[in-house]
Design a protein around this motif. Structure first.
Motif, PDB file in Angstrom:
ATOM      1  N   GLY A   1      -4.318   1.667   1.281  1.00  0.00           N
ATOM      2  CA  GLY A   1      -5.050   0.446   1.590  1.00  0.00           C
ATOM      3  C   GLY A   1      -6.434   0.428   0.975  1.00  0.00           C
ATOM      4  O   GLY A   1      -6.927  -0.622   0.540  1.00  0.00           O
TER       5      GLY A   1
ATOM      6  N   PRO B   1      -3.404   0.413   6.887  1.00  0.00           N
ATOM      7  CA  PRO B   1      -4.016   0.189   5.575  1.00  0.00           C
ATOM      8  C   PRO B   1      -5.488  -0.183   5.625  1.00  0.00           C
ATOM      9  O   PRO B   1      -6.217   0.006   4.632  1.00  0.00           O
ATOM     10  CB  PRO B   1      -3.178  -0.957   4.996  1.00  0.00           C
ATOM     11  CG  PRO B   1      -2.620  -1.666   6.189  1.00  0.00           C
ATOM     12  CD  PRO B   1      -2.360  -0.582   7.193  1.00  0.00           C
TER      13      PRO B   1
ATOM     14  N   PHE C   1       0.801  -1.223   0.000  1.00  0.00           N
ATOM     15  CA  PHE C   1       0.000   0.000   0.000  1.00  0.00           C
ATOM     16  C   PHE C   1       0.836   1.276   0.000  1.00  0.00           C
ATOM     17  O   PHE C   1       0.301   2.371   0.054  1.00  0.00           O
ATOM     18  CB  PHE C   1      -0.954   0.008   1.208  1.00  0.00           C
ATOM     19  CG  PHE C   1      -0.279  -0.190   2.537  1.00  0.00           C
ATOM     20  CD1 PHE C   1       0.198   0.896   3.260  1.00  0.00           C
ATOM     21  CD2 PHE C   1      -0.130  -1.455   3.076  1.00  0.00           C
ATOM     22  CE1 PHE C   1       0.807   0.726   4.489  1.00  0.00           C
ATOM     23  CE2 PHE C   1       0.478  -1.647   4.310  1.00  0.00           C
ATOM     24  CZ  PHE C   1       0.954  -0.549   5.022  1.00  0.00           C
TER      25      PHE C   1
END
Length: 407
Positions: free
Chosen positions: A100, A123, A45
């Protein structure tokens, strides 16, 4: 008979693009789960966006311009509130939370039974419910641990508390929490509110890979040392948290007392000030500080060392120390954070009171000057990690948790 799972493991990045303790821990965890037969895919992420996904890893992240905007806006907000300390944790978690969120379609398409997320970067903070998936929250970082320690730096408490609030959003979706050490479990309980299961499971290393890497044959040649000269490993020597302030004095005192040639491997990035101080160490101290290296080269270099000395100020459960232990290297450390879960004082190495540089140097010299003691500790640390920290044992504990969450 165990039930094999579909498991998503999230991390800020994934080798070879990223490094760091949490990235390494999640990379190794994914590999160990995969070797036990589980269907595992890693999701990042904090990488550069728009990477083509593979069967093993889906990379994602926020474009650099947006990341800069988030950081500047967050920091401006805190400065306008009168914050004077170092700011980075809130902005990092906001960026990770947005990264995320971008992963949701890819994760849903994978249909995981289990999703493993780190605290740092948050995330899962903005996620909706993902039907059929159980989320395990790994508490590696805990922003408030670093506030109020002048040796680390004047960090903003408000910045840390906002980061905790963002991470708590992700914790609200979690079904269980895993802490890598007893120390981190206690820190977690003092920072977050969570009524579900919280358990301690140590980080895992890729023992098979470490075993396959040969010891560096060129380290002593690089340092101009004889074959018999000892080499000491100081992990992440340029990091404030890992004890940067003590590194030059530790090296100077050990070299002065040893009074014959010896080497020091200082891993990680070293700034100009630290390099300047190292250049003025006793002449019998030969320092190898190459900066960031590929993982295999780092392990090969560590295997060429005789002793690991770590003045880390606080440690969740150090991956570098665990890797050194898997290389059968005795550990001499401050009794800080999760080190007590790994080091058996007097058996696999030595724990000394935190900030007691004199004791750290004394114990290090004891190991250097008594080869039989060092050899005994090397055998003990090898036995300990194979018994308590083998990937098979640790993944077995994770699998018990997976089954418990399914009930």
């Amino acid at each position: 008979m165990k039930t094999l799972k579909r498991i998503a493991v999230l991390s800020s990045s994934y080798p070879p693009l990223g490094d760091g303790g949490i990235t390494s821990a999640h990379f190794n965890l994914a590999g160990a789960l995969r070797r036990q037969g589980h269907k595992v895919r890693s999701f990042t992420f904090m990488d550069r966006p728009f990477h083509r996904p593979t069967e093993e890893v889906v990379r994602s992240g926020i474009p650099a311009l947006i990341r800069q905007l988030i950081t500047r806006t967050s920091n401006l907000f805190l400065r306008l509130r009168g914050e004077q300390g170092y700011l980075y944790q809130c902005a990092y978690d906001l960026t990770g939370a947005l990264g995320g969120l971008l992963l949701i379609p890819s994760i849903r398409a994978f249909r995981p039974d289990i999703i493993i997320v780190p605290d740092r970067g948050a995330p899962s903070a903005f996620w909706p419910v993902i039907p059929g998936s159980k989320i395990i929250f790994l508490s590696h970082h805990n922003p408030l641990r670093f506030v109020g320690n002048p040796l680390i730096g004047e960090l903003s408490e408000s910045d840390a508390r906002l980061a905790v609030e963002i991470e708590s959003l992700g914790l609200g979706n979690a079904h269980a929490v895993v802490c890598p050490s007893s120390y981190m479990k206690k820190a977690f309980a003092g920072t977050y509110r969570f009524t579900g299961k919280t358990t301690v499971i140590p980080n895992v290393v890729d023992a098979e890979f470490i075993s396959s890497v040969p010891s560096s044959s060129s380290l002593r040649e690089e340092l101009g040392l004889s074959r018999e000269a000892p080499v000491i490993y100081l992990p992440s020597a340029g990091s404030r948290i890992k004890g940067r302030a003590f590194v030059p004095e530790i090296v100077r005192r050990i070299a002065a007392a040893h009074n014959s040639e010896l080497g020091f491997y200082l891993s990680g990035h070293l700034d100009d000030e630290l390099r300047h101080l190292i250049d003025r160490l006793p002449k019998n101290a030969r320092v190898y500080a190459p900066g960031h290296m590929p993982y295999a080269e780092t392990i090969a270099t560590v295997k060429g060392c005789d002793l690991c000395v770590s003045p880390t100020l606080m440690e969740s459960f150090g991956m570098a120390l665990l890797e050194a232990a898997f290389c059968s290297i005795p550990l001499v450390c401050f009794d800080a954070g999760g080190n007590r879960d790994l080091v058996r004082d007097g058996e696999t190495g030595f724990l000394v009171p935190a900030l007691d540089v004199e004791a750290l140097v004394e114990r290090s010299l004891h190991c250097l000057e008594k080869p039989m003691v060092r050899a005994s500790m090397s055998e003990m640390v090898k036995g300990l990690v194979l018994q308590e920290f083998s990937p098979e044992h640790i993944i077995g504990v994770y699998e018990e948790l997976f089954e418990e969450l399914e009930r």
